[in-house]
Design a protein around this motif. Structure first.
Motif, mmCIF file in Angstrom:
data_model
loop_
_atom_site.group_PDB
_atom_site.id
_atom_site.type_symbol
_atom_site.label_atom_id
_atom_site.label_comp_id
_atom_site.label_asym_id
_atom_site.label_seq_id
_atom_site.Cartn_x
_atom_site.Cartn_y
_atom_site.Cartn_z
ATOM 1 N N TYR A 222 0.867 -1.180 0.000
ATOM 2 C CA TYR A 222 0.000 0.000 0.000
ATOM 3 C C TYR A 222 0.904 1.230 0.000
ATOM 4 N N GLN A 223 0.285 2.429 -0.055
ATOM 5 C CA GLN A 223 1.069 3.645 0.055
ATOM 6 C C GLN A 223 1.789 3.658 1.410
ATOM 7 N N GLY A 224 3.097 3.909 1.366
ATOM 8 C CA GLY A 224 3.879 3.919 2.597
ATOM 9 C C GLY A 224 3.915 5.293 3.230
ATOM 10 N N LYS A 225 5.042 5.631 3.808
ATOM 11 C CA LYS A 225 5.171 6.925 4.470
ATOM 12 C C LYS A 225 6.012 7.868 3.609
ATOM 13 N N SER A 226 6.149 9.105 4.102
ATOM 14 C CA SER A 226 6.907 10.098 3.344
ATOM 15 C C SER A 226 8.403 9.809 3.407
ATOM 16 N N LEU A 227 9.108 10.361 2.449
ATOM 17 C CA LEU A 227 10.566 10.283 2.434
ATOM 18 C C LEU A 227 11.103 10.759 3.791
ATOM 19 N N GLY A 228 11.968 9.975 4.384
ATOM 20 C CA GLY A 228 12.525 10.343 5.692
ATOM 21 C C GLY A 228 11.918 9.559 6.839
ATOM 22 N N ASP A 229 10.680 9.086 6.660
ATOM 23 C CA ASP A 229 10.043 8.263 7.701
ATOM 24 C C ASP A 229 10.355 6.790 7.460
ATOM 25 N N HIS A 230 10.047 5.960 8.449
ATOM 26 C CA HIS A 230 10.233 4.531 8.232
ATOM 27 C C HIS A 230 9.054 3.731 8.773
ATOM 28 N N ILE A 349 14.187 1.828 6.735
ATOM 29 C CA ILE A 349 14.806 2.346 7.968
ATOM 30 C C ILE A 349 15.695 3.561 7.694
ATOM 31 N N ASN A 350 16.168 3.675 6.458
ATOM 32 C CA ASN A 350 17.010 4.827 6.098
ATOM 33 C C ASN A 350 16.176 6.015 5.623
ATOM 34 N N GLY A 351 14.831 5.874 5.654
ATOM 35 C CA GLY A 351 13.971 6.953 5.172
ATOM 36 C C GLY A 351 13.502 6.755 3.747
ATOM 37 N N CYS A 352 13.878 5.649 3.136
ATOM 38 C CA CYS A 352 13.418 5.350 1.764
ATOM 39 C C CYS A 352 11.896 5.236 1.771
#
Ligand code: MN
Length: 430
Positions: A222-230, A349-352
């Motif tokens: 599904y749609q994940g989170k924004s760049l920078g989040d994990h 985990i790196n924000g990808c």
């Protein structure tokens, strides 16, 4: 922290039966209800749900008002891909699957009694063409089966140090290419490329001689989170829509020469094939099992709670041009060392940022014994143990005009949830 979805998965009730005839041992009983994209005759592709050997047409079902209580719109189902539907998130797709289950249930007469609607909303699978179900944004392939990594390490490095030092700390993976992911039934031309068969001579160019499959499963996000989040391992379930069978076709001779130091490239990106039906993670909930003990201790962001592995039987069949079949592997998705939650947590985990319609594949799934290995490389042990076919021929790798068929199903307490198959015929080089 995302909110956990608490809506019950009524569609999984093992007691449910459908008023549509479903053969015993069908991959698609009412407890499955996988999603795909199909077309019939000259009608446009649209979203469908498999039930027995039929397809429920969600575009027509929506137009007739059966899905009015839900927050979907016509374009979610009148669509070439599942992405628009998936963008509504897990809460909505679970509600959708529960609603479809109700409509198909023997207890419910609403659709069954509207006989003038049945011909519009139900089609024989036989009369339909399946299409790639997802507009895949990014595709990642992991390397998460310990036996597979061990086997490859033994063959190409050192049996005493088969696993590289990072393997039990990191779900190793690489970014693949989504443009060449194809639907089951699409033939593939044997790739050409550079190989270096002789260590003492320069590389040569030509058709791949060591053509292989990789028995894998993939999951769609599904749609994940924004760049920078994990996404945490606890949250990962809320971001996984469903799973498919996945064949990561591989040109071993091209791979061997090109992969140093950056990993797979042209040995993989010519084509990878996936099955047509996406089985929802919801439908697979009853088949959760504990995973292996992970030693040495993993870093906290990879730790997880609960049963996150899945018991899914897998089979690989080789079919010759004459139609002679042989099962060359019986494996299981439970042999994964790293589960999907860990893979998703590691990936982000790196924000990808993970997007709706990304495909994350497991890596070759090999079980502990010979007979459960997930590639010809391992089954024939680099070509040293050829496979005897019923017609008297042998295979070290895949011949032209061979077809590779992957199948999978889970079964428990009389409920069988199947994945259909991914079938790929290999044609001679162009
Ligand atoms: Mn792979």
């Amino acid at each position: 922290m995302v909110k956990k979805i608490t809506m019950s998965i009524k569609a999984n009730n093992p007691k449910l039966t459908s008023w549509i005839e479903v053969e015993k041992d069908s991959d698609f009983p009412i407890q499955n209800l996988p999603f795909g994209i199909f077309s019939k005759e000259n009608k446009s592709p649209r979203v469908g749900v498999a039930i027995g050997n039929q397809i429920l047409d969600l575009k027509e079902l929506f137009k007739l008002g059966y899905l009015d209580s839900l927050d979907f719109s016509l374009t979610d189902f009148d669509n070439n891909y599942l992405n628009s539907m998936m963008l509504h998130g897990k809460h909505s797709t679970r509600e959708l699957r529960n609603t479809i289950s109700d409509l198909l249930s023997s207890e419910n007469q609403t659709l069954k009694n509207n006989t003038h609607h049945i011909a519009d909303v139900l089609h024989s699978q036989h009369d339909c063409t399946m299409h790639l179900p997802v507009k895949i944004g990014d595709y990642t392939d992991f390397y998460s089966s310990e036996q597979h990594a061990y086997n490859v390490g033994c063959m190409f490095r050192d049996p005493n140090n088969a696993l590289l030092p990072n393997w039990k700390h990191i779900p190793v993976g690489y970014h693949g290419r989504s443009s060449s992911i194809i639907i089951s039934g699409t033939p593939v031309y044997r790739p050409k490329g550079q190989q270096k068969p002789d260590e003492n001579n320069p590389p040569v160019f030509g058709p791949c001689k060591l053509f292989d499959f990789e028995l894998e499963m993939g999951f769609i996000t599904y749609q994940g989170k924004s760049l920078g989040d994990h996404i945490t391992t606890d949250e990962a379930d809320e971001y996984i829509f469903g799973m498919c069978l996945f064949n990561d076709l591989s040109a071993r001779d091209i791979q061997k020469w090109e992969y140093v130091p950056l990993g797979p490239f042209l040995a993989k990106n010519f084509a990878s094939s996936m099955s047509a039906w996406i089985v929802t993670l919801d439908a697979l909930e009853p088949f959760r099992i504990p995973g292996p003990k992970q030693e040495p201790k993993i870093l906290p962001y990879l730790e997880y709670n609960g049963d996150k592995h899945l018991d899914i039987n897998l089979e690989v069949i080789l079919k010759t041009e004459q139609g002679i079949e042989k099962t060359v592997s019986n494996s299981n998705f439970k042999y994964m060392y790293w589960n999907m939650n860990q893979q998703l947590a590691h990936h982000s985990i790196n924000g990808c940022n993970i997007n709706c319609g990304d495909l994350l594949a497991s890596g070759t799934i090999s079980g502990p014994e010979e007979g459960s290995y997930g590639s010809m490389l391992e089954i024939s042990w680099k070509g040293t143990k050829p496979v005897d076919m019923p017609d008297g021929t042998q295979r070290k790798f895949i011949n032209d005009n061979d077809t590779i068929i992957l199948k999978g199903y889970s079964k428990k307490n009389g409920t069988r949830i199947g994945f259909g198959e991914v079938s790929t015929k290999i044609l001679p080089s162009k």
